[in-house]
Design a protein around this motif. Structure first.
Motif, mmCIF file in Angstrom:
data_model
loop_
_atom_site.group_PDB
_atom_site.id
_atom_site.type_symbol
_atom_site.label_atom_id
_atom_site.label_comp_id
_atom_site.label_asym_id
_atom_site.label_seq_id
_atom_site.Cartn_x
_atom_site.Cartn_y
_atom_site.Cartn_z
ATOM 1 N N ALA A 281 -6.373 4.101 25.860
ATOM 2 C CA ALA A 281 -5.076 3.553 26.255
ATOM 3 C C ALA A 281 -5.241 2.403 27.228
ATOM 4 O O ALA A 281 -5.250 1.239 26.841
ATOM 5 C CB ALA A 281 -4.222 4.674 26.863
ATOM 6 N N ALA A 282 -5.413 2.727 28.498
ATOM 7 C CA ALA A 282 -5.350 1.710 29.548
ATOM 8 C C ALA A 282 -6.448 0.656 29.456
ATOM 9 O O ALA A 282 -6.172 -0.544 29.443
ATOM 10 C CB ALA A 282 -5.373 2.386 30.920
ATOM 11 N N SER A 283 -7.714 1.066 29.390
ATOM 12 C CA SER A 283 -8.812 0.111 29.367
ATOM 13 C C SER A 283 -8.766 -0.753 28.106
ATOM 14 O O SER A 283 -9.031 -1.958 28.143
ATOM 15 C CB SER A 283 -10.159 0.833 29.453
ATOM 16 O OG SER A 283 -11.222 -0.074 29.350
ATOM 17 N N TRP A 284 -8.417 -0.143 26.992
ATOM 18 C CA TRP A 284 -8.302 -0.881 25.732
ATOM 19 C C TRP A 284 -7.235 -1.967 25.859
ATOM 20 O O TRP A 284 -7.438 -3.107 25.447
ATOM 21 C CB TRP A 284 -7.958 0.096 24.619
ATOM 22 C CG TRP A 284 -7.559 -0.556 23.337
ATOM 23 C CD1 TRP A 284 -8.381 -1.087 22.386
ATOM 24 C CD2 TRP A 284 -6.224 -0.752 22.878
ATOM 25 N NE1 TRP A 284 -7.631 -1.602 21.353
ATOM 26 C CE2 TRP A 284 -6.307 -1.408 21.629
ATOM 27 C CE3 TRP A 284 -4.966 -0.434 23.391
ATOM 28 C CZ2 TRP A 284 -5.182 -1.755 20.891
ATOM 29 C CZ3 TRP A 284 -3.840 -0.775 22.661
ATOM 30 C CH2 TRP A 284 -3.963 -1.431 21.430
ATOM 31 N N LYS A 285 -6.079 -1.604 26.427
ATOM 32 C CA LYS A 285 -4.995 -2.579 26.592
ATOM 33 C C LYS A 285 -5.419 -3.723 27.510
ATOM 34 O O LYS A 285 -5.068 -4.880 27.271
ATOM 35 C CB LYS A 285 -3.755 -1.888 27.149
ATOM 36 C CG LYS A 285 -3.087 -0.943 26.176
ATOM 37 C CD LYS A 285 -1.862 -0.277 26.796
ATOM 38 C CE LYS A 285 -1.204 0.676 25.813
ATOM 39 N NZ LYS A 285 -0.040 1.373 26.413
ATOM 40 N N CYS A 286 -6.185 -3.402 28.556
ATOM 41 C CA CYS A 286 -6.660 -4.447 29.477
ATOM 42 C C CYS A 286 -7.507 -5.471 28.741
ATOM 43 O O CYS A 286 -7.340 -6.685 28.931
ATOM 44 C CB CYS A 286 -7.493 -3.823 30.600
ATOM 45 S SG CYS A 286 -6.592 -2.713 31.696
ATOM 46 N N THR A 287 -8.417 -4.993 27.900
ATOM 47 C CA THR A 287 -9.318 -5.886 27.182
ATOM 48 C C THR A 287 -8.572 -6.751 26.178
ATOM 49 O O THR A 287 -8.827 -7.956 26.060
ATOM 50 C CB THR A 287 -10.410 -5.073 26.461
ATOM 51 O OG1 THR A 287 -11.112 -4.278 27.422
ATOM 52 C CG2 THR A 287 -11.401 -5.978 25.756
ATOM 53 N N VAL A 288 -7.652 -6.149 25.445
ATOM 54 C CA VAL A 288 -6.873 -6.897 24.452
ATOM 55 C C VAL A 288 -6.021 -7.970 25.126
ATOM 56 O O VAL A 288 -5.944 -9.112 24.659
ATOM 57 C CB VAL A 288 -6.000 -5.937 23.617
ATOM 58 C CG1 VAL A 288 -5.022 -6.709 22.744
ATOM 59 C CG2 VAL A 288 -6.876 -5.039 22.753
ATOM 60 N N ALA B 198 -17.082 -4.396 28.605
ATOM 61 C CA ALA B 198 -15.890 -4.132 27.798
ATOM 62 C C ALA B 198 -15.262 -5.409 27.254
ATOM 63 O O ALA B 198 -14.561 -5.367 26.241
ATOM 64 C CB ALA B 198 -14.859 -3.359 28.625
ATOM 65 N N THR B 199 -15.511 -6.546 27.892
ATOM 66 C CA THR B 199 -14.865 -7.794 27.457
ATOM 67 C C THR B 199 -15.397 -8.313 26.133
ATOM 68 O O THR B 199 -14.744 -9.133 25.488
ATOM 69 C CB THR B 199 -15.018 -8.917 28.502
ATOM 70 O OG1 THR B 199 -16.411 -9.231 28.667
ATOM 71 C CG2 THR B 199 -14.405 -8.529 29.829
ATOM 72 N N ILE B 200 -16.584 -7.880 25.714
ATOM 73 C CA ILE B 200 -17.118 -8.398 24.450
ATOM 74 C C ILE B 200 -16.870 -7.443 23.284
ATOM 75 O O ILE B 200 -17.348 -7.680 22.177
ATOM 76 C CB ILE B 200 -18.621 -8.750 24.550
ATOM 77 C CG1 ILE B 200 -19.463 -7.537 24.932
ATOM 78 C CG2 ILE B 200 -18.825 -9.890 25.542
ATOM 79 C CD1 ILE B 200 -20.965 -7.805 24.872
ATOM 80 N N ARG B 201 -16.089 -6.395 23.527
ATOM 81 C CA ARG B 201 -15.650 -5.555 22.407
ATOM 82 C C ARG B 201 -14.689 -6.359 21.537
ATOM 83 O O ARG B 201 -13.848 -7.099 22.051
ATOM 84 C CB ARG B 201 -14.928 -4.305 22.912
ATOM 85 C CG ARG B 201 -15.787 -3.332 23.671
ATOM 86 C CD ARG B 201 -14.974 -2.156 24.162
ATOM 87 N NE ARG B 201 -13.976 -2.553 25.154
ATOM 88 C CZ ARG B 201 -13.056 -1.726 25.668
ATOM 89 N NH1 ARG B 201 -12.984 -0.472 25.241
ATOM 90 N NH2 ARG B 201 -12.209 -2.147 26.576
ATOM 91 N N LEU B 202 -14.799 -6.214 20.248
ATOM 92 C CA LEU B 202 -13.905 -6.893 19.314
ATOM 93 C C LEU B 202 -12.873 -5.870 18.868
ATOM 94 O O LEU B 202 -13.086 -5.105 17.932
ATOM 95 C CB LEU B 202 -14.703 -7.432 18.126
ATOM 96 C CG LEU B 202 -14.035 -8.469 17.241
ATOM 97 C CD1 LEU B 202 -13.669 -9.721 18.044
ATOM 98 C CD2 LEU B 202 -14.951 -8.853 16.092
#
Length: 243
Positions: free
Chosen positions: A67-74, A172-176
């Motif tokens: 949820a939270a971390s995924w949304k931050c990266t997107v 986490a920033t280089i996750r696609l």
């Protein structure tokens, strides 16, 4: 009295470093690019810290990337379209670019320079796995004594001697990631420009605050952020620089 001192300071150039841009004239497109990159990075850092805080506040239950971390990266990645429209300085062209020698990848959004993996049997080989610790919470595993020591030894990789493991926020920033639902946009979950990548676990330098024998990792098969015991062997990609 305070207001008068501020006015006098500006007039006399005493607080030139704090003067509004209007005093100096309009900022250039390149200056605007740099300012907006830093603003985006600050928002991302705060977002990721809050995500980790919520994770620990829940007693460590669940995966913050769901949820939270995924949304931050997107949200952070979405800034690139806006920044690229500036078309000056780093805000020009593609977000990820390989260096001339093809050994590294520069992320113009974050300012980070990443090691590009290979399949040539060298220290950069994608099949190499490493431990974080030799058996305790200390940073004495093979990722430090092997990978990083090799990159920072002798003439140093690409002539730079400050290679390190990325923090979990950086990794986490280089996750696609897709925008919805929570999933990867490809397998492995990373832009192909980074070279061959294992669809598996990659180390960060971030120790878990609750369990020091664990470090935070990214699963490049699912895009999830989680933790792993430091004595286990996982993969690693070195980085340097950043905003």
């Amino acid at each position: 009295m305070l207001a008068r001192l501020i006015v006098l300071g500006i007039a006399g150039g005493v607080v030139a470093g704090c003067m509004p841009s209007a005093v100096y004239g309009a900022e250039t497109p390149e200056q605007h690019c740099h300012r907006e990159r830093y603003r985006a990075a600050a928002k991302y850092a705060a977002c990721h810290q809050k995500a980790m805080g919520r994770h620990h506040g829940s007693g460590g239950v669940g995966d913050p990337s769901v949820a939270a971390s995924w949304k931050c990266t997107v949200k952070y990645a979405a800034n690139w379209s806006r920044l690229r429209a500036i078309g000056a300085g780093p805000c020009d062209g593609n977000r990820f670019e390989t260096d001339v020698d093809g050994k590294t990848v520069t992320d113009k959004l974050t300012g980070l320079v990443w090691e590009r993996k290979t399949g040539d049997g060298t220290v950069h080989d994608v099949n190499n796995s490493y431990t974080w610790s030799a058996g305790s919470a200390d940073a004495d595993g093979t990722v430090f004594s092997g990978l990083l020591q090799s990159l920072n030894g002798g003439a140093c990789f690409t002539g730079q001697c400050d290679w390190r493991l990325p923090t979990i926020a950086e990794l986490a920033t280089i996750r696609l990631l897709s925008t919805s639902p929570v999933t990867c946009s490809g397998l492995p979950c990373i832009d192909p420009i980074f070279g061959t990548t294992m669809a598996a676990i990659y180390w960060s330098s971030t120790t878990d605050a609750v369990t020091p024998s664990d470090a935070w990792v990214v699963f490049f098969d699912s895009g999830h952020v989680s933790r792993a015991g430091k004595a286990y062997a996982n993969y690693a990609r070195a980085v340097r620089g950043g905003l």
